[in-house]
Write an enzyme that holds these catalytic residues in place. Structure first.
Site, PDB file in Angstrom:
ATOM      1  N   ASP A  84       8.424  -6.406   3.545  1.00 18.54           N
ATOM      2  CA  ASP A  84       7.905  -6.339   2.170  1.00 18.54           C
ATOM      3  C   ASP A  84       7.024  -7.563   1.897  1.00 18.54           C
ATOM      4  OD1 ASP A  84      10.106  -8.088   2.301  1.00 18.54           O
ATOM      5  OD2 ASP A  84      10.700  -7.725   0.226  1.00 18.54           O
ATOM      6  N   HIS A 124      12.947 -17.568   5.614  1.00 20.90           N
ATOM      7  CA  HIS A 124      14.094 -16.699   5.916  1.00 20.90           C
ATOM      8  C   HIS A 124      13.780 -15.671   7.004  1.00 20.90           C
ATOM      9  CE1 HIS A 124      15.875 -17.990   2.041  1.00 20.90           C
ATOM     10  NE2 HIS A 124      14.662 -17.834   1.548  1.00 20.90           N
TER      11      HIS A 124
HETATM   12  C1  BDR Z   1      14.546 -12.564   1.287  1.00 16.74           C
HETATM   13  O1  BDR Z   1      14.032 -12.134   0.027  1.00 16.74           O
HETATM   14  C2  BDR Z   1      12.617 -12.187   0.017  1.00 16.74           C
HETATM   15  O2  BDR Z   1      12.161 -12.929  -1.083  1.00 16.74           O
HETATM   16  C3  BDR Z   1      12.191 -12.843   1.308  1.00 16.74           C
HETATM   17  O3  BDR Z   1      11.004 -12.257   1.806  1.00 16.74           O
HETATM   18  C4  BDR Z   1      13.360 -12.631   2.235  1.00 16.74           C
HETATM   19  O4  BDR Z   1      13.239 -11.422   2.960  1.00 16.74           O
HETATM   20  C5  BDR Z   1      15.296 -13.868   1.099  1.00 16.74           C
HETATM   21  O5  BDR Z   1      16.375 -13.690   0.238  1.00 16.74           O
HETATM   22 CA    CA Z   2      11.076 -10.195   3.158  1.00 14.63          CA
END
Ligand code: BDR
Ligand code: CA
Length: 313
Positions: free
Chosen positions: A10, A240
């Site tokens: 995403d 992340h």
């Molecule tokens: C996740 O949430 C999204 O904001 C980031 O892309 C990552 O996949 C971290 O909590």
């Molecule tokens: Ca993500």
């Protein structure tokens, strides 16, 4: 041999950093990008994935997937983290490339049938596409090699609620379906991803090693760093989404706790991922839950080096 993957995403700033890492790694072959709502609406997710592919000169299929959670109304989005455009408001020119006409779930099923036992699904957004693919093809767990996800918080607090991480919270019912399937699931949640803050010199280094990809990541991360640095004295951000990909390249970077896992769907605890380590309970309700491996420790220095080295190729 390189890991054949489908990257479900995403984009999203840390998604972009992870996608470039996957494109750069000689140990990873990205068959296609499947997109899902999450940080941004799914139409923007799909457009952003096309833009990243064009920037990278990667002529691979990009699909548009689910735009809403399995249950309940359309979500709010994380523009306050990733900007109005999902790339930190950098005004990057969008690609004019076309999407593959299939849905993300259909593409996942088609590719799994075409390469039985060979593909690892890497999911770095909410899990609606994987849940829908399981509904389209109940044999999917036998058709893929495994699943690695960024999502969840096993033994640490959440980042949306006290108990829930964003990807799981955004589509908890879909996550429940994915966690209950009989595949080899490895979870890289906030237990490890929130443990590794990246300072500005890391962004400088990525840009120096790879002006195209690192330059994009550094520019788009300015907004992201502002968000993450609000309540701290230093300037940092968290990548992340690259962690499950780093695991494929070098599994020795991580330690795991294996246990029976459940995802809560009740309103108060929505999206909570609870892991009962093996031998910790005799409750039948827990013993009947699928076992997963939750990453609980990561080697910071070697992870950072892997990112920089891979961007340098
Ligand atoms: C996740 O949430 C999204 O904001 C980031 O892309 C990552 O996949 C971290 O909590
Ligand atoms: Ca993500």
């Amino acid at each position: 041999m390189a890991h054949k993957i489908i990257l479900d995403t995403d984009p999203g700033i840390d998604d972009a950093m992870a996608i470039f890492f996957a494109f750069q790694s000689p140990d990873i072959e990205v068959l296609g990008l499947t997109t899902v709502f999450g940080n941004v609406p799914v139409t923007m997710s799909a457009q952003n994935a096309l833009t990243l592919c064009e920037l990278a000169g990667q002529d691979i299929p990009v699909t548009k997937g689910v735009g809403m959670p399995w249950v309940g109304p359309e979500s709010g989005y994380a523009h306050f983290v990733h900007g109005e455009d999902g790339f930190g408001n950098i005004d990057f020119p969008p690609s004019k490339r076309e999407l593959d006409p299939r849905s993300s779930a259909q593409y996942i099923v088609d590719m799994a049938r075409k390469h039985p036992g060979e593909i690892t699904l890497v999911a770095i957004g909410p899990l609606g596409n994987l849940a829908l693919a399981l509904r389209l093809e109940p044999e999917l767990p036998d058709l893929v090699k495994g699943v690695v996800i960024m999502g969840g918080a096993a033994f640490v607090k959440g980042n949306v609620t006290p108990v829930a991480e964003a990807n799981i919270w955004n589509d908890a019912h879909a996550a429940e379906i994915v966690f209950a399937a009989s595949w080899d699931l490895k979870m890289f949640g906030l237990d490890v991803t929130n443990d590794v803050p990246f300072t500005l010199d890391f962004l400088d280094e990525l840009e120096a090693k790879n002006p195209k990809f690192g330059g994009f990541v550094k520019k788009s991360s300015q907004f992201y760093v502002d968000f993450y640095s609000q309540d701290r004295d230093d300037r940092v951000c968290f990548f992340h989404d690259a962690m499950p990909l780093a695991y494929l390249v070098d599994p020795s970077l991580f330690e795991f706790t294996r246990g029976h896992a459940r995802v809560s769907t009740d309103p108060l605890n929505r999206g909570q991922t609870t892991v009962a380590p093996e031998g910790s309970t005799a409750s039948p309700l827990w013993l009947e839950a699928q076992q997963i491996d939750a990453a609980t420790k990561v080697d910071h220095e070697r992870l950072r080096k892997l990112y920089v080295d891979t961007y340098s190729y």
